[in-house]
Write an enzyme that holds these catalytic residues in place. Sequence first.
Site, mmCIF file in Angstrom:
data_model
loop_
_atom_site.group_PDB
_atom_site.id
_atom_site.type_symbol
_atom_site.label_atom_id
_atom_site.label_comp_id
_atom_site.label_asym_id
_atom_site.label_seq_id
_atom_site.Cartn_x
_atom_site.Cartn_y
_atom_site.Cartn_z
ATOM 1 N N LYS A 173 0.805 -1.245 -0.264
ATOM 2 C CA LYS A 173 0.006 0.009 -0.600
ATOM 3 C C LYS A 173 0.828 0.979 -0.184
ATOM 4 O O LYS A 173 0.696 2.562 -0.216
ATOM 5 C CB LYS A 173 -0.532 0.216 1.158
ATOM 6 C CG LYS A 173 -1.614 -1.355 1.074
ATOM 7 C CD LYS A 173 -3.354 -1.214 1.413
ATOM 8 C CE LYS A 173 -4.172 -1.834 1.277
ATOM 9 N NZ LYS A 173 -5.686 -1.991 2.499
ATOM 10 N N LYS A 216 -4.606 -9.568 -5.714
ATOM 11 C CA LYS A 216 -5.975 -9.797 -5.025
ATOM 12 C C LYS A 216 -7.207 -8.285 -5.319
ATOM 13 O O LYS A 216 -6.771 -7.699 -5.881
ATOM 14 C CB LYS A 216 -5.787 -9.701 -3.225
ATOM 15 C CG LYS A 216 -6.688 -9.375 -2.554
ATOM 16 C CD LYS A 216 -6.891 -9.486 -1.179
ATOM 17 C CE LYS A 216 -6.444 -7.939 -0.419
ATOM 18 N NZ LYS A 216 -7.237 -7.756 0.122
ATOM 19 N N LYS A 255 -11.786 -3.225 -3.057
ATOM 20 C CA LYS A 255 -12.495 -2.318 -2.984
ATOM 21 C C LYS A 255 -11.769 -1.065 -3.270
ATOM 22 O O LYS A 255 -12.362 -0.043 -3.632
ATOM 23 C CB LYS A 255 -13.375 -2.178 -2.170
ATOM 24 C CG LYS A 255 -12.571 -2.120 -0.661
ATOM 25 C CD LYS A 255 -13.356 -2.004 0.243
ATOM 26 C CE LYS A 255 -13.310 -2.717 1.681
ATOM 27 N NZ LYS A 255 -12.252 -3.198 2.033
HETATM 28 N N1 AQP Z 1 -9.784 -10.246 -2.865
HETATM 29 C C1 AQP Z 1 -10.384 -10.903 -1.520
HETATM 30 N N2 AQP Z 1 -10.430 -11.883 -1.280
HETATM 31 C C2 AQP Z 1 -10.796 -13.229 -0.754
HETATM 32 N N3 AQP Z 1 -11.484 -12.255 1.153
HETATM 33 C C3 AQP Z 1 -11.094 -10.552 0.461
HETATM 34 N N4 AQP Z 1 -11.118 -10.032 1.656
HETATM 35 C C4 AQP Z 1 -10.520 -8.793 0.689
HETATM 36 N N5 AQP Z 1 -10.327 -8.902 -0.338
HETATM 37 C C5 AQP Z 1 -10.793 -10.587 -0.456
HETATM 38 C C6 AQP Z 1 -11.268 -10.477 3.020
HETATM 39 O O1 AQP Z 1 -12.258 -9.195 3.352
HETATM 40 C C7 AQP Z 1 -11.770 -8.299 4.722
HETATM 41 C C8 AQP Z 1 -12.305 -7.206 4.997
HETATM 42 O O2 AQP Z 1 -11.127 -6.814 4.132
HETATM 43 P P1 AQP Z 1 -10.220 -5.100 4.360
HETATM 44 O O3 AQP Z 1 -11.520 -4.270 3.913
HETATM 45 O O4 AQP Z 1 -10.377 -4.888 5.797
HETATM 46 O O5 AQP Z 1 -8.669 -5.248 4.243
HETATM 47 P P2 AQP Z 1 -8.388 -6.160 2.586
HETATM 48 O O6 AQP Z 1 -8.232 -7.210 2.678
HETATM 49 O O7 AQP Z 1 -7.626 -4.721 2.371
HETATM 50 O O8 AQP Z 1 -9.718 -5.427 1.632
HETATM 51 P P3 AQP Z 1 -9.785 -4.435 0.131
HETATM 52 O O9 AQP Z 1 -10.694 -5.266 0.316
HETATM 53 O O10 AQP Z 1 -8.362 -5.143 -0.279
HETATM 54 O O11 AQP Z 1 -9.471 -3.587 1.330
HETATM 55 P P4 AQP Z 1 -8.399 -2.480 0.388
HETATM 56 O O12 AQP Z 1 -8.839 -2.114 -0.725
HETATM 57 O O13 AQP Z 1 -8.782 -1.472 1.179
HETATM 58 O O14 AQP Z 1 -6.922 -2.452 0.741
HETATM 59 C C9 AQP Z 1 -10.509 -9.408 5.183
HETATM 60 O O15 AQP Z 1 -11.447 -10.705 6.205
HETATM 61 C C10 AQP Z 1 -10.146 -9.927 3.858
HETATM 62 O O16 AQP Z 1 -9.341 -11.141 4.034
#
Ligand code: AQP
Length: 326
Positions: A111, A192, A195
């Site tokens: 990040k 991955k 969002k």
């Molecule tokens: N692509 C994914 N596949 C499976 N699980 C996922 N999670 C996120 N993306 C995937 C799971 O969702 C939960 C919440 O995640 P988060 O919002 O705390 O942060 P993250 O993992 O960093 O999710 P994002 O969507 O990628 O958010 P951003 O873009 O803000 O970093 C977690 O349990 C995560 O494992």
Amino acid sequence: MANVLSGIQSSGQLTIGNYIGALRNYTKLQHEHDCYFMVVDLHSVTLPQDPATLRENIESAVALFIAAGIDTSKAAVFLQSHVPAHAELGWLMTTLTYMGELERMTQFKDKSAGKDSIGAGLFTYPSLMAADILLYKATMVPVGDDQKQHLELTRDLANRFNNRFGETFPIPQPYTPEVGARIMSLDDASKKMSKSSTNPASFILMLDEPAVIRKKISRAVTDSGREVKYDPQNKPEVSNLMSIYSECSNMSIADIEAKYEGQGYGPFKKDLAEVVVALLEPIQQRYREIRESGEIAKILREGAEKASATANATLREVKEKMGFIV
Ligand code: AQP
């Protein structure tokens, strides 16, 4: 019965990665365990957020928690910022965390890559996440693969605290589904699905319209072959789409391979879009009803009350053991 804690950042609109990797598991766990599910809004400001967009993302995430099937009579649904104990224990955990541990975190590396100025909060994020978990003495933490390293640090911090100040925290275990733990981007299967990606074609949002879902899936990157075969090593893009298909339809990977044998990617992608639309449509319908009902403020008030009771008791115990006057 375990204490379960998990959260999702309000750093964008929720994707099907968040649904498959997190939300859907929450709805299963709530029947058997003492569950705390939150929108981790304090974590989401570790990267810059526009205030109006942040507010909308928070409300929308809470409504999607409920629309996905979380029952507030079973699980506490709340905002991290509504329970100040998170920020306070977060600070205490930061003081117990070593710089070297934070420097090793791959999410921080990902990040912060290519950015000129990086907020210190992005660096100390894992200490706050540890506090989130430990406040509820959670033993089971539903996380996708990407979050396992942070959970490992939480386990180390729990042990460190227990060793220095006396037995306080149980050691939390990750709860990760075997398939669907990592849904990858539609434009690049080495990343991955996230969002906060700047490319909307890389993700499917839980609130994407059916036409948008069809378009995104039809344009999803695939290799130049035509065989619908699960082979993450050599065919990562198609394998990712097959995982999504399987997760959204409950069909096994072997059955999907058999169904599309000799047919090429076209019919497979077309059906995949319909499978995703069918999964999301009822959730989207419930989502609209919840937003229109004006119930969200009440849900959050009640959730914060329930969470605070547990969180404040833990914080008091921690502070007492560390030598603070409470
Ligand atoms: N692509 C994914 N596949 C499976 N699980 C996922 N999670 C996120 N993306 C995937 C799971 O969702 C939960 C919440 O995640 P988060 O919002 O705390 O942060 P993250 O993992 O960093 O999710 P994002 O969507 O990628 O958010 P951003 O873009 O803000 O970093 C977690 O349990 C995560 O494992």
